[in-house]
Design a protein around this motif. Structure first.
Motif, mmCIF file in Angstrom:
data_model
loop_
_atom_site.group_PDB
_atom_site.id
_atom_site.type_symbol
_atom_site.label_atom_id
_atom_site.label_comp_id
_atom_site.label_asym_id
_atom_site.label_seq_id
_atom_site.Cartn_x
_atom_site.Cartn_y
_atom_site.Cartn_z
ATOM 1 N N LYS A 8 39.112 -3.448 53.508
ATOM 2 C CA LYS A 8 39.903 -3.007 52.361
ATOM 3 C C LYS A 8 40.834 -1.947 52.897
ATOM 4 C CE LYS A 8 38.741 -4.406 48.056
ATOM 5 N NZ LYS A 8 38.558 -4.124 46.658
ATOM 6 N N GLU A 38 36.496 3.936 39.857
ATOM 7 C CA GLU A 38 37.392 4.032 40.989
ATOM 8 C C GLU A 38 36.944 3.032 42.028
ATOM 9 O OE1 GLU A 38 38.461 8.170 41.734
ATOM 10 O OE2 GLU A 38 37.868 7.702 43.798
ATOM 11 N N GLY A 39 37.880 2.324 42.636
ATOM 12 C CA GLY A 39 37.508 1.360 43.671
ATOM 13 C C GLY A 39 38.127 1.739 44.988
ATOM 14 N N GLY A 40 38.245 0.764 45.889
ATOM 15 C CA GLY A 40 38.774 1.001 47.224
ATOM 16 C C GLY A 40 40.145 1.661 47.196
ATOM 17 N N PHE A 41 41.041 1.174 46.376
ATOM 18 C CA PHE A 41 42.386 1.756 46.384
ATOM 19 C C PHE A 41 42.986 1.828 44.979
ATOM 20 C CE2 PHE A 41 42.859 -2.683 46.438
ATOM 21 C CZ PHE A 41 44.163 -3.066 46.187
ATOM 22 N N ALA A 42 42.111 1.868 43.985
ATOM 23 C CA ALA A 42 42.619 1.901 42.618
ATOM 24 C C ALA A 42 41.749 2.774 41.733
ATOM 25 C CB ALA A 42 42.639 0.485 42.054
ATOM 26 N N VAL A 90 37.398 -11.898 34.230
ATOM 27 C CA VAL A 90 38.146 -10.813 33.588
ATOM 28 C C VAL A 90 39.581 -11.293 33.366
ATOM 29 C CG1 VAL A 90 39.072 -8.482 33.900
ATOM 30 C CG2 VAL A 90 36.752 -9.008 34.713
ATOM 31 N N LEU A 106 44.095 -5.348 32.218
ATOM 32 C CA LEU A 106 42.966 -6.280 32.288
ATOM 33 C C LEU A 106 42.142 -6.230 31.010
ATOM 34 C CD1 LEU A 106 41.676 -5.199 35.831
ATOM 35 C CD2 LEU A 106 43.128 -7.176 35.326
ATOM 36 N N LEU A 108 39.144 -5.448 28.838
ATOM 37 C CA LEU A 108 38.182 -4.346 28.955
ATOM 38 C C LEU A 108 36.754 -4.878 28.943
ATOM 39 C CD1 LEU A 108 37.550 -1.263 28.860
ATOM 40 C CD2 LEU A 108 37.578 -1.472 26.365
ATOM 41 N N CYS A 109 35.962 -4.463 29.911
ATOM 42 C CA CYS A 109 34.553 -4.856 29.930
ATOM 43 C C CYS A 109 33.735 -3.627 29.552
ATOM 44 C CB CYS A 109 34.177 -5.402 31.298
ATOM 45 S SG CYS A 109 35.166 -6.843 31.733
ATOM 46 N N ASN A 157 31.220 -6.257 41.291
ATOM 47 C CA ASN A 157 32.419 -6.978 40.849
ATOM 48 C C ASN A 157 32.136 -7.924 39.688
ATOM 49 O OD1 ASN A 157 34.172 -5.736 42.589
ATOM 50 N ND2 ASN A 157 33.966 -7.278 44.204
ATOM 51 N N PHE A 159 31.317 -7.857 35.768
ATOM 52 C CA PHE A 159 31.381 -6.925 34.658
ATOM 53 C C PHE A 159 30.759 -7.540 33.407
ATOM 54 C CE2 PHE A 159 34.859 -5.948 37.576
ATOM 55 C CZ PHE A 159 34.570 -4.622 37.853
HETATM 56 P P1 ADP Z 1 38.905 -1.939 43.563
HETATM 57 O O1 ADP Z 1 39.583 -3.259 43.560
HETATM 58 O O2 ADP Z 1 39.817 -0.849 44.050
HETATM 59 O O3 ADP Z 1 37.568 -1.940 44.229
HETATM 60 P P2 ADP Z 1 37.693 -2.336 41.008
HETATM 61 O O4 ADP Z 1 38.448 -3.456 40.418
HETATM 62 O O5 ADP Z 1 36.396 -2.665 41.660
HETATM 63 O O6 ADP Z 1 38.631 -1.565 42.038
HETATM 64 O O7 ADP Z 1 37.431 -1.249 39.894
HETATM 65 C C1 ADP Z 1 36.812 -0.002 40.129
HETATM 66 C C2 ADP Z 1 35.859 0.366 38.994
HETATM 67 O O8 ADP Z 1 36.543 0.401 37.747
HETATM 68 C C3 ADP Z 1 34.744 -0.627 38.780
HETATM 69 O O9 ADP Z 1 33.629 -0.371 39.577
HETATM 70 C C4 ADP Z 1 34.416 -0.452 37.291
HETATM 71 O O10 ADP Z 1 33.551 0.641 37.109
HETATM 72 C C5 ADP Z 1 35.762 -0.138 36.688
HETATM 73 N N1 ADP Z 1 36.420 -1.353 36.145
HETATM 74 C C6 ADP Z 1 37.228 -2.210 36.832
HETATM 75 N N2 ADP Z 1 37.692 -3.186 36.040
HETATM 76 C C7 ADP Z 1 37.175 -2.969 34.816
HETATM 77 C C8 ADP Z 1 37.289 -3.641 33.535
HETATM 78 N N3 ADP Z 1 38.051 -4.734 33.391
HETATM 79 N N4 ADP Z 1 36.623 -3.129 32.480
HETATM 80 C C9 ADP Z 1 35.862 -2.017 32.618
HETATM 81 N N5 ADP Z 1 35.707 -1.337 33.789
HETATM 82 C C10 ADP Z 1 36.355 -1.802 34.868
#
Ligand code: ADP
Length: 306
Positions: A8, A38-42, A90, A106, A108-109, A157, A159
């Motif tokens: 990533k 928060e994820g890898g870059f978002a 999603v 996106l 919402l989950c 990944n 949800f």
């Molecule tokens: P990255 O691609 O940078 O790894 P993610 O898509 O995994 O980012 O999102 C990071 C975090 O955001 C997830 O672990 C989750 O907690 C939250 N998240 C992401 N997408 C959703 C969604 N559609 N609904 C609710 N929470 C989300």
């Protein structure tokens, strides 16, 4: 870290986006009402659109996609996610950018990721696992029919929406198979969930079967509470994957049919791994209660299906 993907982009956290995020092109605006993760870059926030509908917004700082490689990756993620429309994926609603960030709107989950639930609950019951796996496999059958390999299926990944239904997300590592029989060579995935052929058969490459392997790892993790090849360091995880070394702890008391299904999925040879249809017809799916729905209380307590 064993829970993060091996490929990533390096982490660049975006600055906090404005309270009202505007899509000038379409004249739409989204009010930021909460932080989701928060994820890898978002960073992902909860927002409300002009009709008060709640959505998730994934914010990627433009600085993190300066390199051509990262830009290409992000557009690939958007392109693939956009073409996938399925009840257990999603929903990708829109994307736009401003001077600072790229935004993805996106579905919402509300109930977060299945990893969050595992942390609270420690493990899932067999009826719950049956319910969630049927939905995950349905999403996977659809992706594969659309020639997309997800390549990063893991609890973080997956949800859960407001009704506790599975939604597959994060297409950051997904790949499109453009010609039948094409094989992928990039090493990617998340250590605990990565299929052996990705690591050890790079000459031959890998294909759709890597998602089947991850489904086996997911099923084991749901029922046992931790991934099958888990150890402290990544090298030892890879060694265990290579040797196909994992066990079913006796104190966890999972059914024989569940063990049989997991063992058949975690086959080191990708061409001998059961196709998704075969997995669905395994007796484990009929071997005990199959819930009509999962109550929201399952976020904190094991539902009783006796
Ligand atoms: P990255 O691609 O940078 O790894 P993610 O898509 O995994 O980012 O999102 C990071 C975090 O955001 C997830 O672990 C989750 O907690 C939250 N998240 C992401 N997408 C959703 C969604 N559609 N609904 C609710 N929470 C989300």
């Amino acid at each position: 870290m064993t829970g993060t993907p091996v490929k990533k982009p390096e982490k660049i956290v975006p600055p906090t986006p404005p309270l009202r995020i505007r899509d000038h092109g379409k004249g739409a605006s989204y009010d930021r009402v909460g932080f989701l993760g928060e994820g890898g870059f978002a960073r992902v926030y909860e927002v409300q659109d002009s009709r008060s509908a709640r959505k998730a917004i994934k914010v990627i700082n433009r600085a993190s996609i300066k390199t051509k490689k990262n830009k290409t990756k992000l557009w690939a993620e958007i392109k693939l996610h956009q073409m996938l429309v399925h009840p257990h994926i999603v929903r990708f609603e829109d994307c736009f950018e401003d001077n600072e960030n790229v935004y993805m709107i996106l579905e919402l989950c509300e109930n977060g990721s299945m990893m969050d639930l595992l942390r609270r609950r420690k493990r899932y019951t067999e009826p719950e696992a049956r319910y969630y796996l049927v939905q995950l496999i349905a999403a996977c059958q659809y992706m594969h029919r659309m020639n997309v390999i997800h390549r990063d299926l893991k609890l973080g990944n997956l949800f859960l929406d407001a009704d506790m239904n599975v939604k597959v997300g994060d297409f950051g590592l997904a790949a499109l198979i453009e010609n039948p029989g094409d094989r992928k060579k990039t090493i990617c995935g998340t250590p605990n969930y990565i299929a052996p052929e990705v690591l050890f058969d790079q000459d031959n490459g890998h294909s759709f079967e890597v998602d089947v392997w991850s489904i086996g790892v997911i099923m084991y993790t749901l029922l046992i509470g931790k991934p099958p090849f888990q150890t402290k360091d990544v090298k030892t995880i890879y060694k265990r994957i290579r040797e196909n070394r994992y066990e079913f702890p006796a104190d966890k008391q999972i059914s024989n049919s569940a063990q049989d299904l997991i063992s058949s999925i975690l086959n080191p040879k990708p061409d001998e791994r059961p196709p998704l249809e075969t997995i669905l017809s395994h007796r484990w799916f009929l071997d005990g209660p199959f819930p009509a729905y999962i109550p929201a209380s399952a976020n904190d307590f094991a539902p009783d299906y006796r």
